[in-house]
Design a protein around this motif. Structure first.
Motif, mmCIF file in Angstrom:
data_model
loop_
_atom_site.group_PDB
_atom_site.id
_atom_site.type_symbol
_atom_site.label_atom_id
_atom_site.label_comp_id
_atom_site.label_asym_id
_atom_site.label_seq_id
_atom_site.Cartn_x
_atom_site.Cartn_y
_atom_site.Cartn_z
ATOM 1 N N PHE A 1 0.832 -1.206 0.000
ATOM 2 C CA PHE A 1 0.000 0.000 0.000
ATOM 3 C C PHE A 1 0.867 1.257 0.000
ATOM 4 N N LEU A 2 1.928 1.230 0.794
ATOM 5 C CA LEU A 2 2.780 2.408 0.956
ATOM 6 C C LEU A 2 3.836 2.558 -0.132
ATOM 7 N N ILE A 3 4.296 1.435 -0.695
ATOM 8 C CA ILE A 3 5.441 1.484 -1.604
ATOM 9 C C ILE A 3 5.046 1.356 -3.073
ATOM 10 N N PHE A 4 4.119 0.444 -3.398
ATOM 11 C CA PHE A 4 3.882 0.096 -4.800
ATOM 12 C C PHE A 4 2.610 0.683 -5.401
ATOM 13 N N ASP A 5 1.590 0.948 -4.595
ATOM 14 C CA ASP A 5 0.291 1.295 -5.167
ATOM 15 C C ASP A 5 0.295 2.629 -5.907
ATOM 16 N N ASN A 6 0.953 3.632 -5.356
ATOM 17 C CA ASN A 6 0.994 4.929 -6.040
ATOM 18 C C ASN A 6 1.682 4.846 -7.394
ATOM 19 N N PRO A 7 2.882 4.242 -7.494
ATOM 20 C CA PRO A 7 3.521 4.118 -8.818
ATOM 21 C C PRO A 7 2.667 3.342 -9.819
ATOM 22 N N VAL A 8 2.017 2.274 -9.355
ATOM 23 C CA VAL A 8 1.171 1.486 -10.258
ATOM 24 C C VAL A 8 -0.031 2.298 -10.719
ATOM 25 N N TRP B 1 0.973 -15.523 -10.437
ATOM 26 C CA TRP B 1 0.721 -15.063 -11.808
ATOM 27 C C TRP B 1 -0.753 -14.761 -12.016
ATOM 28 N N MET B 2 -1.607 -15.686 -11.589
ATOM 29 C CA MET B 2 -3.043 -15.492 -11.770
ATOM 30 C C MET B 2 -3.555 -14.280 -10.991
ATOM 31 N N GLY B 3 -3.081 -14.133 -9.765
ATOM 32 C CA GLY B 3 -3.525 -13.014 -8.946
ATOM 33 C C GLY B 3 -3.081 -11.678 -9.502
ATOM 34 N N PHE B 4 -1.798 -11.565 -9.860
ATOM 35 C CA PHE B 4 -1.271 -10.277 -10.311
ATOM 36 C C PHE B 4 -1.655 -9.950 -11.744
ATOM 37 N N SER B 5 -2.352 -10.865 -12.412
ATOM 38 C CA SER B 5 -2.914 -10.506 -13.716
ATOM 39 C C SER B 5 -3.922 -9.368 -13.564
ATOM 40 N N ARG B 6 -4.499 -9.222 -12.368
ATOM 41 C CA ARG B 6 -5.445 -8.135 -12.119
ATOM 42 C C ARG B 6 -4.759 -6.774 -12.115
ATOM 43 N N VAL B 7 -3.490 -6.756 -11.730
ATOM 44 C CA VAL B 7 -2.700 -5.526 -11.821
ATOM 45 C C VAL B 7 -2.313 -5.276 -13.272
ATOM 46 N N MET B 8 -1.984 -6.355 -13.989
ATOM 47 C CA MET B 8 -1.561 -6.244 -15.382
ATOM 48 C C MET B 8 -2.654 -5.648 -16.264
ATOM 49 N N VAL B 9 -3.922 -5.917 -15.944
ATOM 50 C CA VAL B 9 -5.019 -5.377 -16.759
ATOM 51 C C VAL B 9 -5.541 -4.054 -16.205
ATOM 52 N N GLY B 10 -4.938 -3.567 -15.128
ATOM 53 C CA GLY B 10 -5.310 -2.268 -14.581
ATOM 54 C C GLY B 10 -6.560 -2.264 -13.734
ATOM 55 N N ALA B 11 -6.995 -3.444 -13.247
ATOM 56 C CA ALA B 11 -8.223 -3.523 -12.464
ATOM 57 C C ALA B 11 -7.991 -3.339 -10.972
ATOM 58 N N HIS B 12 -6.748 -3.574 -10.505
ATOM 59 C CA HIS B 12 -6.469 -3.526 -9.073
ATOM 60 C C HIS B 12 -5.053 -3.022 -8.806
ATOM 61 N N TYR B 13 -4.861 -2.565 -7.571
ATOM 62 C CA TYR B 13 -3.535 -2.229 -7.073
ATOM 63 C C TYR B 13 -2.870 -3.497 -6.527
ATOM 64 N N PRO B 14 -1.529 -3.495 -6.410
ATOM 65 C CA PRO B 14 -0.837 -4.662 -5.842
ATOM 66 C C PRO B 14 -1.349 -5.057 -4.458
ATOM 67 N N SER B 15 -1.642 -4.074 -3.606
ATOM 68 C CA SER B 15 -2.111 -4.413 -2.257
ATOM 69 C C SER B 15 -3.475 -5.092 -2.294
#
Length: 248
Positions: free
Chosen positions: A42-49, A189-203
């Protein structure tokens, strides 16, 4: 004695077969570690993403190919079919060993269905209450925008797809522990595909994966108490009652 009383008596007898204590504080440790990972992300990755306006074509296309695995509908149908077919096969089985295998398959189907249904339902309730804005709302709300019960654009945390993925792969890890490393990697891989498509933040994804896995683990502990699918090892950890493959 009516049907409900018979089921209650049978469950009590199954529970009495097991006197091992639950694994000491393992679920609390799991929750604490997951919570720390979520906060760090939440603190490190979400803003850049969130600040990434356009993902490259390859990343987005790859994410779209694998992201639908996290839809719960197909696994709920498949697990229900496994449960029904297992019960039907147990009635048709001629030998004791065949009947045991069929009943064991039915138990796995029931466990899969309940784990995915429970984690998915509660995750959807949580995400509506929390009301975190999705990455598509980043320009207006940033990575820390919240508005409860404001529609699908504010249902980012936790990721429902990632919750289903976390549940599925924790179930597989518990049933087939020999392949746990492969399941962990596939789950990521399956979980972070949601970040890859822009639907969610890493957290969102970390929270979903952790929550789904946590639900599957707690339910496995309940099943182990009654010697359904699992049994407790000497430390109380749920382990499969029957090895699906001899080498497991």
């Amino acid at each position: 004695m009516n049907g409900i009383d018979k089921i209650r008596t049978w469950l009590e007898r199954r529970r009495d077969l097991n006197r091992h204590p639950p694994a000491p504080h393992y679920w609390q440790i799991f929750a604490v570690v997951a919570a720390n990972l979520v906060v760090l992300s939440f603190l490190i990755f979400d803003n850049p993403v969130g600040a990434i306006r356009h993902r490259d074509f390859f990343t987005r296309s790859l994410g779209e190919i694998i992201t639908d695995f996290g839809s719960s509908g197909w696994i709920l149908i498949a697990s229900a079919m496994l449960f029904v077919s297992g019960l039907a096969s147990s009635r048709l089985a001629r030998g004791l060993k065949e009947r045991f295998r069929a009943l064991y398959a039915a138990q796995i189907g029931a466990y899969f269905f309940l784990a995915v249904a429970f984690s998915g339902l509660t995750a959807n309730i949580l995400k509506r209450i929390i009301g975190r804005a999705r990455p598509g709302q980043f320009d207006d709300w940033g990575a820390f925008g919240f508005s409860a019960f404001s529609g699908s654009k504010f249902e980012s945390f936790p990721s429902g797809h990632a919750t289903t993925v976390g549940t599925i792969f924790m179930v597989l890890i518990l049933i087939l522990p020999r392949y746990r490393l492969a399941f962990v990697l596939l789950g990521l891989w399956m979980g972070f595909s949601r970040v890859m498509v822009g639907a969610h933040y890493p957290s969102d994804v970390i929270a979903g994966l952790s929550y789904g896995a946590w639900c599957a683990l707690l339910l496995a502990n309940v099943f182990a108490r009654y010697r359904l699918v699992f049994m407790p090892d000497p430390k109380g950890w749920p382990v499969p009652r029957f090895r699906l493959f001899p080498a497991d």
